[in-house]
Design a protein around this motif. Structure first.
Motif, PDB file in Angstrom:
ATOM      1  N   VAL A   1      76.217  35.634  92.904  1.00  0.00           N
ATOM      2  CA  VAL A   1      75.356  35.764  91.638  1.00  0.00           C
ATOM      3  C   VAL A   1      76.304  36.209  90.419  1.00  0.00           C
ATOM      4  O   VAL A   1      77.329  36.300  90.675  1.00  0.00           O
ATOM      5  CB  VAL A   1      74.123  36.873  91.610  1.00  0.00           C
ATOM      6  CG1 VAL A   1      73.245  36.813  92.620  1.00  0.00           C
ATOM      7  CG2 VAL A   1      74.946  38.137  92.080  1.00  0.00           C
TER       8      VAL A   1
ATOM      9  N   SER B   1      76.764  38.482  88.235  1.00  0.00           N
ATOM     10  CA  SER B   1      77.198  39.738  87.876  1.00  0.00           C
ATOM     11  C   SER B   1      76.407  40.665  88.888  1.00  0.00           C
ATOM     12  O   SER B   1      75.346  40.325  89.583  1.00  0.00           O
ATOM     13  CB  SER B   1      76.418  40.041  86.199  1.00  0.00           C
ATOM     14  OG  SER B   1      75.314  40.304  86.384  1.00  0.00           O
TER      15      SER B   1
ATOM     16  N   ASP C   1      74.545  43.069  88.099  1.00  0.00           N
ATOM     17  CA  ASP C   1      73.071  43.388  87.310  1.00  0.00           C
ATOM     18  C   ASP C   1      72.309  42.164  87.962  1.00  0.00           C
ATOM     19  O   ASP C   1      71.178  42.872  88.214  1.00  0.00           O
ATOM     20  CB  ASP C   1      73.228  43.390  85.744  1.00  0.00           C
ATOM     21  CG  ASP C   1      74.137  44.331  85.069  1.00  0.00           C
ATOM     22  OD1 ASP C   1      74.368  45.050  85.902  1.00  0.00           O
ATOM     23  OD2 ASP C   1      73.992  44.319  83.907  1.00  0.00           O
ATOM     24  N   HIS C   2      72.618  41.069  88.131  1.00  0.00           N
ATOM     25  CA  HIS C   2      71.805  40.195  88.562  1.00  0.00           C
ATOM     26  C   HIS C   2      71.509  40.330  90.186  1.00  0.00           C
ATOM     27  O   HIS C   2      70.343  40.321  90.482  1.00  0.00           O
ATOM     28  CB  HIS C   2      72.489  38.703  88.798  1.00  0.00           C
ATOM     29  CG  HIS C   2      72.384  38.023  87.260  1.00  0.00           C
ATOM     30  ND1 HIS C   2      73.436  38.319  86.340  1.00  0.00           N
ATOM     31  CD2 HIS C   2      71.716  37.073  86.787  1.00  0.00           C
ATOM     32  CE1 HIS C   2      73.168  37.471  85.373  1.00  0.00           C
ATOM     33  NE2 HIS C   2      72.131  36.766  85.497  1.00  0.00           N
ATOM     34  N   CYS C   3      71.960  41.078  90.731  1.00  0.00           N
ATOM     35  CA  CYS C   3      71.901  41.302  92.204  1.00  0.00           C
ATOM     36  C   CYS C   3      70.829  42.730  92.191  1.00  0.00           C
ATOM     37  O   CYS C   3      69.863  42.423  93.023  1.00  0.00           O
ATOM     38  CB  CYS C   3      73.255  41.942  92.742  1.00  0.00           C
ATOM     39  SG  CYS C   3      73.114  42.354  94.773  1.00  0.00           S
TER      40      CYS C   3
ATOM     41  N   ASP D   1      68.899  43.288  89.855  1.00  0.00           N
ATOM     42  CA  ASP D   1      67.363  42.445  89.254  1.00  0.00           C
ATOM     43  C   ASP D   1      66.554  41.830  90.172  1.00  0.00           C
ATOM     44  O   ASP D   1      65.549  41.805  90.187  1.00  0.00           O
ATOM     45  CB  ASP D   1      67.809  41.714  88.079  1.00  0.00           C
ATOM     46  CG  ASP D   1      66.805  41.105  87.436  1.00  0.00           C
ATOM     47  OD1 ASP D   1      65.970  42.002  86.595  1.00  0.00           O
ATOM     48  OD2 ASP D   1      66.418  39.869  87.329  1.00  0.00           O
ATOM     49  N   LYS D   2      67.599  40.999  91.169  1.00  0.00           N
ATOM     50  CA  LYS D   2      66.762  40.527  92.442  1.00  0.00           C
ATOM     51  C   LYS D   2      66.020  41.420  93.203  1.00  0.00           C
ATOM     52  O   LYS D   2      64.991  40.925  93.766  1.00  0.00           O
ATOM     53  CB  LYS D   2      67.714  39.516  92.890  1.00  0.00           C
ATOM     54  CG  LYS D   2      67.013  38.597  94.004  1.00  0.00           C
ATOM     55  CD  LYS D   2      68.002  37.661  94.596  1.00  0.00           C
ATOM     56  CE  LYS D   2      68.559  36.387  93.860  1.00  0.00           C
ATOM     57  NZ  LYS D   2      67.525  35.741  93.651  1.00  0.00           N
TER      58      LYS D   2
ATOM     59  N   CYS E   1      76.221  39.158  97.047  1.00  0.00           N
ATOM     60  CA  CYS E   1      75.137  40.180  96.720  1.00  0.00           C
ATOM     61  C   CYS E   1      74.414  39.874  98.107  1.00  0.00           C
ATOM     62  O   CYS E   1      73.905  38.792  98.436  1.00  0.00           O
ATOM     63  CB  CYS E   1      74.033  39.708  95.730  1.00  0.00           C
ATOM     64  SG  CYS E   1      72.797  40.635  95.576  1.00  0.00           S
TER      65      CYS E   1
END
Length: 315
Positions: free
Chosen positions: A47, A49, A51-53, A55-56, A79
């Motif tokens: 991913v 960032s 944060d994206h991890c 968020d998922k 991630c």
């Protein structure tokens, strides 16, 4: 163990649409330079960032328990996301750079939304024992309720089969039935009050609250526990308690000698009974047999109610 809370918190919410809120999860950082070895992640990829991890994980709340992440480059993170793992300590291994966090799955109901400052009744996400529901919350000054059924104009057809009554149907902003499976999950592990409100065509309102309401699981045919009287109409309470111990029936899953086929709807019948809230909506007070919203003890078997709401809340 480092139990510091990461940047997602329960007080911060995403507004998906008017009146519909979904809380972010808080996360606990539990290990550095540690990875999970053995159980397979349901997501394993790169991913953009950290944060994206996270968020998922939030977007897949119901099956995300552990977040393992590692920075690979300035723009790439590894991630891995895991569901619940029993005795996770048995699967932890040292691995340089890997970070491990755990999602904190806190139950959030309608009353919790009001406690967090939301005072407008409407459609909210609620969470209970890792189950996620979108419900209509009645956020009143006296109490906060989860609405499980509403009928008022016949816009939603209640002539349905077993699977639809299991899953729920209709529109939360209008007429709907929340679904037997959802009602079971919300009532199975705690003391719940049910609050029934019925409105006659002449404007008379009947209401009653009962403590200890629940329904069993599908294997037990969503058997009803009616609860015990708390307040309101004693006649309506008696009519509702007469359903105690009944199994749910539909035309394709008959548990009471064909009553669902006669009424063209699902219900907790007792020999086709004298209380039926799911009959075909007539829009008129006077009805033929086996139609309408009927409580014989209140208005007889040939008079339908105009509208009803059914709500529940923890006691």
């Amino acid at each position: 163990m480092d139990a510091s809370i990461l940047w997602f918190g329960l007080l911060f919410c995403v507004n998906f649409s008017f009146g519909q809120f979904m809380p972010f999860l808080p996360f606990k950082h539990i290990h550095s330079n540690t990875a999970i070895d053995g159980p397979r992640p349901w997501f394993d990829g790169e991913v953009a960032s950290k944060d994206h991890c996270f968020d998922k994980c939030v977007k897949n709340f119901t099956h995300c328990e552990y977040v393992q992440h590692k920075q690979m480059t300035t723009t790439t993170w590894l991630c891995r996301l895991f569901n619940v793992i029993s005795d996770v300590s048995n699967y932890l291994v040292s691995q340089t750079g890997e970070m491990l966090a755990q999602a904190v799955h806190e139950n959030i109901g309608c009353a919790d939304w009001r406690a967090r400052g939301y005072t407008q009744s409407g459609i909210y996400w609620i969470f209970y024992n890792r189950n996620k529901f979108k419900v209509y919350c009645g956020l009143y000054s006296s109490a906060s309720w989860t609405m499980i059924e509403k009928r008022h104009d016949g816009s939603v057809n209640f002539t349905r089969l077993w699977q639809e009554y299991k899953d729920g149907f209709g529109d939360l902003s209008g007429e709907f039935y929340l679904g037997n499976e959802n009602i079971h999950l919300l009532t199975k592990d705690r003391e719940m009050m049910i609050y029934l409100q019925l409105y006659a065509f002449d404007g008379t309102k009947y209401a009653v609250g009962l403590n200890g309401f629940s329904i069993q699981n599908e294997a037990n045919k969503y058997k009803l526990k009616s609860g015990t009287y708390n307040f309101g109409s004693t006649d309506l309470a008696n009519a509702w308690r007469d359903l105690n111990g009944n199994r749910f029936s539909t035309a394709d899953n008959d548990n009471d000698a064909g009553c669902a086929a006669k009424w063209k709807a699902g219900w907790w019948f007792r020999s086709c009974g004298s209380t039926m809230l799911h009959g075909p909506y007539s829009g008129t007070q006077n009805i033929p047999k086996n139609e309408g919203i009927v409580v014989r003890l209140l208005r007889g078997e040939n008079e339908s109610f105009r509208k009803l709401t059914v709500l529940i809340r923890p006691v």
